[in-house]
Design an enzyme around this catalytic site. Structure first.
Site, short mmCIF file in Angstrom:
data_model
loop_
_atom_site.label_atom_id
_atom_site.label_comp_id
_atom_site.label_asym_id
_atom_site.label_seq_id
_atom_site.Cartn_x
_atom_site.Cartn_y
_atom_site.Cartn_z
CG ASP A 346 -1.33 -4.52 -2.64
OD1 ASP A 346 -1.19 -3.41 -2.78
OD2 ASP A 346 -1.03 -5.41 -3.45
CB ILE A 347 -6.99 -2.26 -2.11
CG1 ILE A 347 -6.82 -1.10 -0.92
CG2 ILE A 347 -8.51 -2.53 -2.33
CD1 ILE A 347 -7.29 0.10 -1.30
CD GLU A 390 -3.31 -1.90 -6.22
OE1 GLU A 390 -3.31 -3.17 -6.85
OE2 GLU A 390 -2.94 -0.91 -6.95
#
Length: 474
Positions: A346-347, A390
């Site tokens: 995940d960002i 994301e």
């Protein structure tokens, strides 16, 4: 029969302008006069056995079966074909009995039927080769056909013209010329149809242009006459080639050294060769169109497949392709008793990034991250996919947990090297990722949900532990 009588008879045989073969059934020997030796390419001067005929191939003219010289003495065959390098020779066979033990046959070349047979033989060869012609040797076969029709029509030049795509100009695509005759193919490229109005008026009307004496052309053919005289043509014969009733070109013969009164046989022959060539060109055209259609279909399917399996924004694998691939790789790993690893990442704080920099900037960052992940997936089976929003997923076949951890570290370094500013992140001034890793040795009962859930649990732990780190599912 006395020895002197034999010598006298044999001297007479040698004077006969026929191939003579004598067989003695007591000694089982054959004797040939000089004409027979020349015809059959035999050099021996003595009597010999049937072995000397081993390299000679004869065919019964009526049923095309192979026969031997020995059989000619015991059969009622009256005509045979002697196979030669280029065209077979047609020979009439005559039988004679000399005495109780000696018999004789004569082989006489049949000039009355030989030319027609040879032409039929050539046409058969041309037709066979052009029936299923491939684009890479069409030129060779057309040139052979032009040589055949030029030779049999006693012409000095034979050629094929085809209209260009504009239908207003035409090009001499193939040409055969006899020894000592000037070739004009290179000069006759992209010739405007308007330069030969009389020729095309006649050709469009009758699909035939036959001139026994160029000097006798009518006044309205002055343009054609000038062109023919420039090429030293005295007689010309052309037959139109049509496709869907439209004139697409023509095949023709010229006589340069002498005039020729074109016969009905000449016309029949050139029409036959023209039809064979025309059909071959049609087949090539159909094959090209079919190949083009197939290529377009393949390209369309490839594009559709890519659209169906690729994330529109990031241009990497989408969730659909990820699900299908993971299922397939689990089965393969189970069959080969190999591990398979899955990374979910995940960002970090991407919502804050979007809120402060805008969605356009956010989309650009997603693209940069996706390209970085894809660039590290270099092995066959390695797949980077956008899992949603994301979040990204990486499938790593034949990879244990230690190798999976090293791969996650490589991603971490790659993302750091991008140096994408994120001043609203509480953990780093640039974009970072959190990772969840899981490795499994699957069996036939392993489901995709097991791997995804386990990697997701590890990712949740990484986020809970403060983000920007790698967690492994234990």
């Amino acid at each position: 029969m006395s020895h002197d009588s034999n010598n006298t008879i044999w001297q007479v045989f040698n004077l006969i302008n026929l191939a003579v073969i004598v067989y003695d059934n007591k000694t089982h020997n054959y004797i040939l006069n000089q004409h027979a030796k020349t015809l059959l390419n035999i050099n021996s001067d003595d009597a010999f056995s049937s072995d000397v005929f081993n390299n000679i191939t004869l065919r019964d003219f009526n049923d095309d079966t192979v026969v031997t010289v020995e059989q000619l003495f015991t059969s009622t065959i009256t005509a045979v074909l002697l196979e030669c390098e280029f065209t077979p020779q047609l020979l009439n066979v005559n039988h004679s009995i000399i005495d109780d033990s000696v018999s004789m046959i004569t082989l006489e070349q049949d000039h009355s039927h030989a030319e027609q047979y040879n032409f039929d033989h050539i046409i058969s060869k041309i037709s066979t080769k052009l029936i299923d012609i491939q684009n890479d040797n069409i030129n060779q076969q057309i040139n052979f056909a032009l040589k055949a029709i030029g030779t049999v029509c006693k012409a000095d030049r034979s050629y094929l013209f085809e209209f260009n795509t504009d239908s207003e100009t035409l090009t001499n695509t193939h040409e055969w010329v006899n020894t000592g005759i000037t070739a004009y193919k290179d000069r006759l490229q992209n010739v405007p149809k308007a330069e030969l109005p009389y020729f095309f008026d006649v050709m469009n009307l009758t699909h035939l242009f036959k001139v026994n004496d160029v000097a006798q052309l009518p006044p309205e053919a002055n343009s054609e006459k000038a062109e023919f005289e420039a090429q030293s043509i005295q007689s010309v014969l052309c037959v139109g080639l049509r496709f869907d009733k439209e004139l697409v070109g023509f095949i023709g013969c010229d006589c340069v050294n002498t005039k020729r009164h074109w016969s009905k046989i000449d016309l029949i022959r050139i029409k036959l060769v023209g039809e064979i060539i025309n059909n071959a060109l049609k087949n090539i055209n159909y094959k090209k169109k079919l190949q083009l259609a197939q290529e377009q279909l393949i390209n369309a399917n490839t594009k559709l497949n890519k659209l169906a399996n690729t994330d529109a924004l990031t241009d990497i694998a989408n969730r659909r392709f990820f699900d299908t691939s993971l299922k397939s790789e689990i089965k393969r790993s189970a069959r080969q008793h190999q591990p398979i690893s899955l990374i979910m990442c995940d960002i970090d704080f991407f919502k804050r990034y979007n809120d402060n920099y805008g969605h356009h900037k956010g989309d650009e960052t997603l693209k940069h991250v996706a390209r970085a992940l894809k660039s590290l997936c270099k092995r066959e089976g390695d797949i980077a996919a956008r899992y949603g929003g994301e979040e990204f997923a990486i499938i790593l076949p034949a990879t244990n947990i230690e190798q999976c951890h090293k791969f996650a570290l490589l991603i971490e370094q790659k993302i750091k090297a991008l140096n994408i500013t994120h001043e609203f992140s509480p953990i780093a001034p640039y974009i970072t990722l959190s990772f969840g890793c899981f490795c499994s040795y699957p069996n036939a009962d392993t489901h995709t949900e097991t791997l995804i859930k386990s990697a997701d649990i590890a990712l949740y732990k990484a986020k809970k532990a403060g983000r920007n780190q790698i967690c492994i599912f234990e």
